[in-house]
Design an enzyme around this catalytic site. Sequence first.
Site, short mmCIF file in Angstrom:
data_model
loop_
_atom_site.label_atom_id
_atom_site.label_comp_id
_atom_site.label_asym_id
_atom_site.label_seq_id
_atom_site.Cartn_x
_atom_site.Cartn_y
_atom_site.Cartn_z
N LYS A 145 0.83 -1.20 0.00
CA LYS A 145 0.00 0.00 0.00
C LYS A 145 0.86 1.26 0.00
O LYS A 145 0.67 2.18 0.77
CB LYS A 145 -0.95 -0.02 1.18
CG LYS A 145 -1.95 -1.16 1.05
CD LYS A 145 -3.01 -1.09 2.09
CE LYS A 145 -3.95 -2.26 1.92
NZ LYS A 145 -3.77 -3.29 2.90
N ILE A 194 2.54 6.99 0.41
CA ILE A 194 1.46 6.11 0.84
C ILE A 194 0.31 6.12 -0.16
O ILE A 194 0.05 7.11 -0.82
CB ILE A 194 0.96 6.46 2.27
CG1 ILE A 194 0.32 7.84 2.32
CG2 ILE A 194 2.10 6.35 3.28
CD1 ILE A 194 -0.35 8.16 3.64
N CYS A 195 -0.34 4.98 -0.28
CA CYS A 195 -1.45 4.82 -1.22
C CYS A 195 -2.72 5.42 -0.62
O CYS A 195 -3.19 4.97 0.43
CB CYS A 195 -1.65 3.34 -1.52
SG CYS A 195 -3.01 3.03 -2.63
N LEU A 196 -3.27 6.42 -1.27
CA LEU A 196 -4.48 7.09 -0.79
C LEU A 196 -5.58 7.14 -1.84
O LEU A 196 -6.57 7.83 -1.66
CB LEU A 196 -4.14 8.53 -0.38
CG LEU A 196 -3.17 8.70 0.78
CD1 LEU A 196 -2.79 10.16 0.95
CD2 LEU A 196 -3.78 8.17 2.06
#
Length: 169
Positions: A108, A115-117
Amino acid sequence: MVDESTRKTLSSIPLLQTKAGPRDKELWVQRLKEEYQALIKYVQNNKSSDSDWFRLESNKEGTKWFGKCWYVHNLLKYEFDVEFDIPVTYPATAPEIALPELDGKTAKMYRGGKICLTDHFKPLWSRNVPKFGIAHAMALGLAPWLAVEIPDLIEKGVVAYKEKGETSS
């Protein structure tokens, strides 16, 4: 979509008014002032509710942000460097928050420790331009990411507790 605790946190962070990014010289100064006011209020709220979890500062232009964030798990404090740049298309484009030392340690996350958002945060951000700012990105982006990912990374042995003064492994 947003739980009651998050709704309460969000409602206590001032909304921003000025729709300006780094290219909008005079308006950007006003936007930065609003950003700092919202961040200060958010940190004060966190401290008063005993949930203080980050420190941020920026370069003089307000385009590069850096600091520390931490997550407490089983009474141990795990601390990470946090950094992000303000995109030139800000506030239409949300900042991409990075935790460089975790780069490559979770699916992620994108290259560079970003960071994956995409699934939850980005649609919410785009519906709230220009009202959302850096404090909102921390509350709606990084905070829930840390709450989900850090305990998992600790369980898997990917992140280990470091005593004060120890360097990252």
